[in-house]
Design a protein around this motif. Structure first.
Motif, short mmCIF file in Angstrom:
data_model
loop_
_atom_site.label_atom_id
_atom_site.label_comp_id
_atom_site.label_asym_id
_atom_site.label_seq_id
_atom_site.Cartn_x
_atom_site.Cartn_y
_atom_site.Cartn_z
N GLU A 417 0.78 -1.34 0.12
CA GLU A 417 0.01 0.05 -0.01
C GLU A 417 0.87 1.28 -0.10
O GLU A 417 0.57 2.24 -0.68
CB GLU A 417 -0.96 -0.03 1.09
CG GLU A 417 -2.06 -0.92 1.15
CD GLU A 417 -2.76 -1.00 2.22
OE1 GLU A 417 -3.04 -0.28 2.99
OE2 GLU A 417 -3.77 -2.19 2.35
N LEU A 418 1.87 1.41 0.67
CA LEU A 418 2.65 2.60 0.97
C LEU A 418 3.63 2.54 -0.48
O LEU A 418 4.04 3.65 -0.81
CB LEU A 418 3.72 2.44 2.03
CG LEU A 418 3.05 2.85 3.18
CD1 LEU A 418 4.01 2.98 4.27
CD2 LEU A 418 2.32 4.00 3.24
N LEU A 438 -4.48 3.40 5.32
CA LEU A 438 -4.04 2.04 5.34
C LEU A 438 -5.06 1.10 5.59
O LEU A 438 -5.96 1.30 6.71
CB LEU A 438 -2.81 2.12 6.17
CG LEU A 438 -1.62 2.87 5.72
CD1 LEU A 438 -0.32 3.15 6.82
CD2 LEU A 438 -0.94 2.35 4.37
N SER A 439 -5.18 0.02 5.27
CA SER A 439 -5.81 -1.22 5.77
C SER A 439 -5.11 -1.85 6.83
O SER A 439 -6.02 -2.51 7.48
CB SER A 439 -5.98 -2.00 4.56
OG SER A 439 -5.02 -2.77 4.19
N VAL A 440 -3.92 -1.78 6.94
CA VAL A 440 -3.24 -2.34 8.20
C VAL A 440 -2.24 -1.76 8.89
O VAL A 440 -1.61 -0.73 8.29
CB VAL A 440 -2.58 -3.66 7.62
CG1 VAL A 440 -3.39 -4.73 7.30
CG2 VAL A 440 -1.43 -3.32 6.57
N TYR A 441 -1.94 -1.72 9.91
CA TYR A 441 -1.08 -1.17 10.86
C TYR A 441 -0.09 -1.90 11.82
O TYR A 441 -0.27 -2.01 12.83
CB TYR A 441 -1.77 0.01 11.78
CG TYR A 441 -2.94 0.89 11.11
CD1 TYR A 441 -2.49 1.90 10.57
CD2 TYR A 441 -3.79 0.53 10.82
CE1 TYR A 441 -3.24 3.02 9.90
CE2 TYR A 441 -5.13 1.64 10.21
CZ TYR A 441 -4.53 2.78 9.71
OH TYR A 441 -5.34 3.48 9.16
N SER A 481 -3.82 -0.81 -3.18
CA SER A 481 -3.20 -2.39 -3.26
C SER A 481 -3.94 -3.09 -2.21
O SER A 481 -3.71 -2.98 -0.93
CB SER A 481 -1.89 -2.39 -3.08
OG SER A 481 -1.10 -3.69 -3.13
N THR A 482 -4.64 -4.43 -2.69
CA THR A 482 -5.26 -5.34 -1.53
C THR A 482 -4.47 -6.56 -1.40
O THR A 482 -3.64 -6.86 -2.54
CB THR A 482 -6.62 -5.33 -2.01
OG1 THR A 482 -6.60 -6.13 -3.40
CG2 THR A 482 -7.35 -4.34 -2.22
N ARG A 483 -4.79 -7.39 -0.51
CA ARG A 483 -4.12 -8.62 -0.42
C ARG A 483 -4.38 -9.59 -1.64
O ARG A 483 -5.58 -9.75 -2.01
CB ARG A 483 -4.50 -9.46 1.08
CG ARG A 483 -4.24 -8.63 2.11
CD ARG A 483 -4.73 -9.37 3.35
NE ARG A 483 -4.58 -8.48 4.42
CZ ARG A 483 -3.59 -8.70 5.47
NH1 ARG A 483 -2.72 -9.58 5.01
NH2 ARG A 483 -3.59 -7.96 6.55
N PRO A 484 -3.32 -10.18 -1.93
CA PRO A 484 -3.59 -11.14 -3.14
C PRO A 484 -4.63 -12.31 -2.60
O PRO A 484 -4.62 -12.59 -1.63
CB PRO A 484 -2.09 -11.95 -3.40
CG PRO A 484 -1.45 -11.35 -2.13
CD PRO A 484 -2.00 -10.10 -1.37
#
Length: 484
Positions: A417-418, A438-441, A481-484
């Motif tokens: 994502e970054l 961000l979707s995750v931290y 960008s998402t998780r594959p």
């Protein structure tokens, strides 16, 4: 037989395993690192906008007198335009910490005059074990090895101080001549750099030098001129930090703004509550018992103990404990004095001082235990150590976060994502850019992000660095960008 098994197999396997458990994940985590919105972009934007040297003056006059940490922070890969360079920083910081620790331990153990082969093995074992213990309950891994703006103020001077200790010992053991003179100059340069990183290490190194000077004076009835020179350099360097106009400006933002009594009371209260927990949360107690027994075996049986113990380790137990407490206080007090708030990055330093101080105290007592002639740990102590280690590792928050961020894929997702965001910032020509949150931290990597407020410092610094007028977080946008 038991002693041979311990030294040939158990010690190498155990210490290597514990070291790898802590070190290898940091190497993998380093690959996913990115510059933080907190300060990293502000330092870079200032250096790019005004020039590297002008940026030093800007911060010295306008925010802080930490001249060497400012020097490093204004020279990060962002300033060179090398965004991917941040992926090397955590690994380099960890390796630098290890090399400094290994060097200092080498000088320490040389004072015990043990056989060279034994000393080298012990040096490796202790370095790996210290790093494992450091990571085990490290208050904040990101502030120690990931966030560059924090690392240059706290982790870099910690490593430099370990290295300085090794150089100082080497200097005092050399014969008069050119090499000794150059080594002394290098030790003084290191003091100048350490103090220039921040108030925490400034007070720490001054306190340590004073403690050694007092002990040497009582022991020899004369002042150690070598150490006095180092103290003079530290005091002059500290004056450069405190006289900075930016230092006064920074202090005005603190909650206490220089409350001496209140800062001391809070520091003492924090130490009283924290030190007992460190002995419980880590396997320091059983490992200490093992070191006292195994370390006592470093002495040659053919020679009397007193002939083998360097002056470095002839420190009375009571004085060693007193100095350790003062040094711990020196790392805690500046934060409470200035802001009434103790940050995790400052505690990272306090914990490192605790580990080194405790190891020194134990080593200074090895000669007492060598007289008893038994250096083989009993099986019950080995079993207790293994059990305590296991419980400590399961309960270790830094370890759990470190492995969880890697195994769950949060670190990889954070990286994707970054990376996508950085590409957008670099390639877009728009004045205003809106990006997804961000979707995750991941706890081991994340410090701060830009905000929904375009006037926030983090937003303004990134916008300025990439040449946009406004950069803003828009919660209505999905991650790029998402998780594959």
């Amino acid at each position: 037989m038991q002693q041979s098994l311990l030294h040939r197999y158990l010690l190498p396997i155990a210490t290597t395993g514990l070291f790898l458990v802590a070190f290898v994940p940091i190497l993998f985590l380093s690959y996913y690192n990115h510059p933080s919105a907190a300060d990293d972009y502000c330092f870079a934007d200032t250096a790019v906008r005004y020039g590297f040297w002008q940026a030093q003056q800007y911060y010295y006059d306008g925010w802080t007198g930490r001249y060497f940490s400012n020097f490093l922070a204004h020279g990060t890969p962002l300033v060179w335009g090398w965004y991917a360079g941040f992926k090397f920083i955590p690994a380099l910081l960890a390796i630098g910490w290890l090399l400094a620790a290994y060097t200092l331990l080498g000088e320490w153990l040389a004072r015990l005059e043990a056989p060279t082969a034994t000393r080298r093995r012990t040096q490796l074992y202790l370095t790996g074990l210290l790093f494992f213990l450091y990571i085990l309950i490290l208050p904040n891994l990101a502030e120690a090895f990931i966030w560059t703006a924090s690392a240059v103020v706290y982790t870099v001077p910690s490593a430099l101080m370990m290295y300085w200790g090794a150089v100082l010992l080497r200097w005092q053991g050399q014969q008069p001549g050119t090499l000794r003179t150059l080594t002394g100059i290098w030790a003084s340069v290191l003091v100048f750099l350490i103090v220039g990183c921040g108030e925490t290490h400034m007070l720490l190194i001054i306190s340590l030098l004073l403690a050694i000077l007092v002990f040497r004076f009582v022991q020899n009835r004369k002042v150690d001129k070598q150490l006095l020179v180092q103290l003079g350099v530290a005091l002059v360097s500290g004056w450069l930090v405190f006289r900075a106009p930016g230092n006064a400006i920074r202090m005005q933002g603190g909650a206490t703004n220089g409350d001496l009594v209140g800062g001391m009371v809070q520091s003492l209260r924090w130490l009283a509550m924290t030190l007992p927990r460190w002995f419980i949360q880590t396997p320091i107690l059983p490992l200490s018992a093992l070191w006292v027994m195994i370390g006592a075996g470093l002495f040659h049986k053919q020679t009397t103990v007193n002939e083998r113990v360097s002056r470095l380790f002839r420190v009375p137990l009571w004085y060693g404990l007193l100095v350790l407490f003062v040094l711990l206080l020196a790392t805690v007090f500046p934060s409470y004095y200035a802001t009434q708030n103790l940050t995790n990055r400052a505690i990272n330093v306090t914990y490192a001082v605790f580990l080194w101080g405790w190891l020194f105290i134990l080593t200074s007592q090895l000669s007492r235990f060598a007289r008893f002639g038994t250096t083989t740990p009993p099986l019950w102590l080995l079993a207790l150590t293994v059990l305590w280690l296991g419980v400590s590792m399961v309960r270790s928050l830094p370890m759990r976060h470190l492995y969880a961020d890697l195994l769950r894929g949060d670190a990889a997702q954070y990286d994707r994502e970054l990376t996508a965001r950085q590409q957008l910032f670099s390639q877009s020509q728009a004045d205003t850019l809106r990006v997804a949150p961000l979707s995750v931290y991941p706890t081991s990597l994340f410090m701060e992000d830009i905000r929904t407020d375009p006037t926030h410092w983090w937003n303004k610094c990134q916008a300025g660095y990439y040449g946009h007028k406004v950069i803003i977080i828009d919660p209505s946008i999905r991650p790029a960008s998402t998780r594959p």
